[in-house]
Design an enzyme around this catalytic site. Structure first.
Site, PDB file in Angstrom:
ATOM      1  N   THR A  16       0.975  -1.216  -0.122  1.00  0.00           N
ATOM      2  CA  THR A  16      -0.194  -0.035  -0.071  1.00  0.00           C
ATOM      3  C   THR A  16       0.861   1.212  -0.008  1.00  0.00           C
ATOM      4  OG1 THR A  16      -1.744  -1.104   1.133  1.00  0.00           O
ATOM      5  CG2 THR A  16      -1.882   1.323   1.149  1.00  0.00           C
ATOM      6  N   VAL A  17       1.865   1.271   0.730  1.00  0.00           N
ATOM      7  CA  VAL A  17       2.934   2.458   0.737  1.00  0.00           C
ATOM      8  C   VAL A  17       3.721   2.516  -0.466  1.00  0.00           C
ATOM      9  CG1 VAL A  17       4.512   3.538   1.975  1.00  0.00           C
ATOM     10  CG2 VAL A  17       2.848   2.254   3.282  1.00  0.00           C
ATOM     11  N   LYS A  37      -8.748  -0.624  -5.435  1.00  0.00           N
ATOM     12  CA  LYS A  37      -8.422  -1.705  -4.589  1.00  0.00           C
ATOM     13  C   LYS A  37      -9.922  -2.381  -4.659  1.00  0.00           C
ATOM     14  CE  LYS A  37      -6.650  -3.684  -1.090  1.00  0.00           C
ATOM     15  NZ  LYS A  37      -5.291  -4.028  -0.879  1.00  0.00           N
ATOM     16  N   THR A  41     -10.212  -6.214   2.587  1.00  0.00           N
ATOM     17  CA  THR A  41     -10.727  -7.242   3.837  1.00  0.00           C
ATOM     18  C   THR A  41     -10.184  -6.520   5.126  1.00  0.00           C
ATOM     19  OG1 THR A  41      -8.756  -8.595   3.479  1.00  0.00           O
ATOM     20  CG2 THR A  41     -10.642  -9.211   2.008  1.00  0.00           C
ATOM     21  N   GLU A 109      -4.331  -2.227  -6.783  1.00  0.00           N
ATOM     22  CA  GLU A 109      -3.565  -2.613  -5.954  1.00  0.00           C
ATOM     23  C   GLU A 109      -4.307  -3.824  -5.420  1.00  0.00           C
ATOM     24  OE1 GLU A 109      -2.370  -2.291  -1.254  1.00  0.00           O
ATOM     25  OE2 GLU A 109      -3.441  -0.578  -2.232  1.00  0.00           O
ATOM     26  N   GLY A 110      -3.638  -4.981  -5.352  1.00  0.00           N
ATOM     27  CA  GLY A 110      -4.240  -6.441  -5.127  1.00  0.00           C
ATOM     28  C   GLY A 110      -4.352  -6.615  -3.679  1.00  0.00           C
ATOM     29  N   ALA A 111      -4.763  -7.619  -3.398  1.00  0.00           N
ATOM     30  CA  ALA A 111      -4.877  -8.251  -1.708  1.00  0.00           C
ATOM     31  C   ALA A 111      -3.708  -9.311  -1.647  1.00  0.00           C
ATOM     32  CB  ALA A 111      -6.168  -8.473  -1.265  1.00  0.00           C
ATOM     33  N   SER A 171      10.356  -1.957   1.803  1.00  0.00           N
ATOM     34  CA  SER A 171      10.814  -1.342   3.083  1.00  0.00           C
ATOM     35  C   SER A 171      12.389  -1.711   3.133  1.00  0.00           C
ATOM     36  CB  SER A 171      10.042  -1.752   4.260  1.00  0.00           C
ATOM     37  OG  SER A 171      10.684  -1.209   5.548  1.00  0.00           O
ATOM     38  N   PRO A 200      12.234   3.643   1.940  1.00  0.00           N
ATOM     39  CA  PRO A 200      12.829   3.480   3.335  1.00  0.00           C
ATOM     40  C   PRO A 200      12.038   3.045   4.114  1.00  0.00           C
ATOM     41  CG  PRO A 200      12.371   5.869   2.698  1.00  0.00           C
ATOM     42  CD  PRO A 200      11.986   5.011   1.542  1.00  0.00           C
TER      43      PRO A 200
END
Length: 245
Positions: A16-17, A37, A41, A109-111, A171, A200
């Site tokens: 998501t980020v 989206k 869920t 954006e998938g899950a 990340s 980051p």
């Protein structure tokens, strides 16, 4: 590239980020952006979902969900347990195509991972990407275990003749260990695709203003950014192992 599908190698990989960063960089480049989206869920009515979080961080984007289910499960299971209709790949493709007529870029954006099921028939994000003929961006973790999940995802994309745009590290640790540092060079080989970004650690905790101004620095030019993969690799990867005589 009017539509870009964003998947992860699993859950909690920074998808998501990363989606927010791609959106923010595109907005900074002057593009109109929508984020879709298909199935949210683990979020109840009135609570913020992933699309809302993308909009909070990225700014002026259109955020849309097709369905949400309260339990934090795979969409097909969550829909069944909630007694609600599932989302199907053709519905995702139709919604994304409509948004693409009104925006320069649509991010789907998938899950979880690529093959998480939307419905009882086994429909997945990969099926939606195929219907859209859209490239796929894979968000991966930095550390131990990422090579296997990244390569499996890449192989599945190729088996379906889907275009893998590249891999974004969701990340990058402030203090990367040896596995992370080695994966900088190993991830592109495992994926058969380039690294196109690295966010980051704790990027999502930045203020929206700081996030938007900095996001282009985390992504390559193909994603409207200024990040240089070669410079990142030269800085973060360990020196080549030298065998003894």
């Amino acid at each position: 590239m009017p539509v870009l599908v964003i998947t992860g190698t699993g859950t909690e990989v920074g998808k998501t980020v990363a989606t927010a960063a791609v959106a923010a960089a595109a907005v900074a480049a002057g593009r109109s952006v929508a984020v879709l989206k298909p199935a949210q869920t683990g979020v109840r009515p009135g609570e913020r979902g992933d699309a809302d979080e993308v909009a909070r961080l990225a700014g002026a984007v259109t955020a849309r969900e097709l369905a949400r289910y309260p339990e934090p499960l795979a969409p097909a299971t969550a829909a069944l347990r909630a007694g609600r209709a599932p989302v199907r790949p053709h519905e995702v493709a139709e919604a994304a195509a409509k948004l693409a007529t009104e925006h320069d870029l649509v991010l789907v954006e998938g899950a979880g991972g690529l093959l998480v099921r939307f419905d009882a028939d086994g429909g997945t994000l990969a099926d939606a990407a195929k219907l859209l003929d859209a490239p796929v961006l894979v968000v991966a973790t930095a550390g131990l275990g990422t090579l296997n999940t990244t390569e499996l995802t890449a192989r599945e994309l190729r088996s379906r003749e889907l275009d893998l745009l590249g891999v974004v590290i969701g990340s990058w640790p402030t203090e990367p260990d040896l596995a992370c540092r080695c994966n900088v060079t190993d991830l592109p080989e495992a994926a058969g695709a380039p690294l196109v970004g690295a966010l980051p650690e704790a990027a999502g905790a930045l203020s929206p203003a700081a996030f938007r101004s900095t996001a282009p620095e985390w992504l390559t030019p193909c994603l409207n950014g200024t990040w240089n993969a070669e410079e990142f690799t030269a800085r973060e990867a360990p020196a080549p192992f030298a065998r003894g005589a």
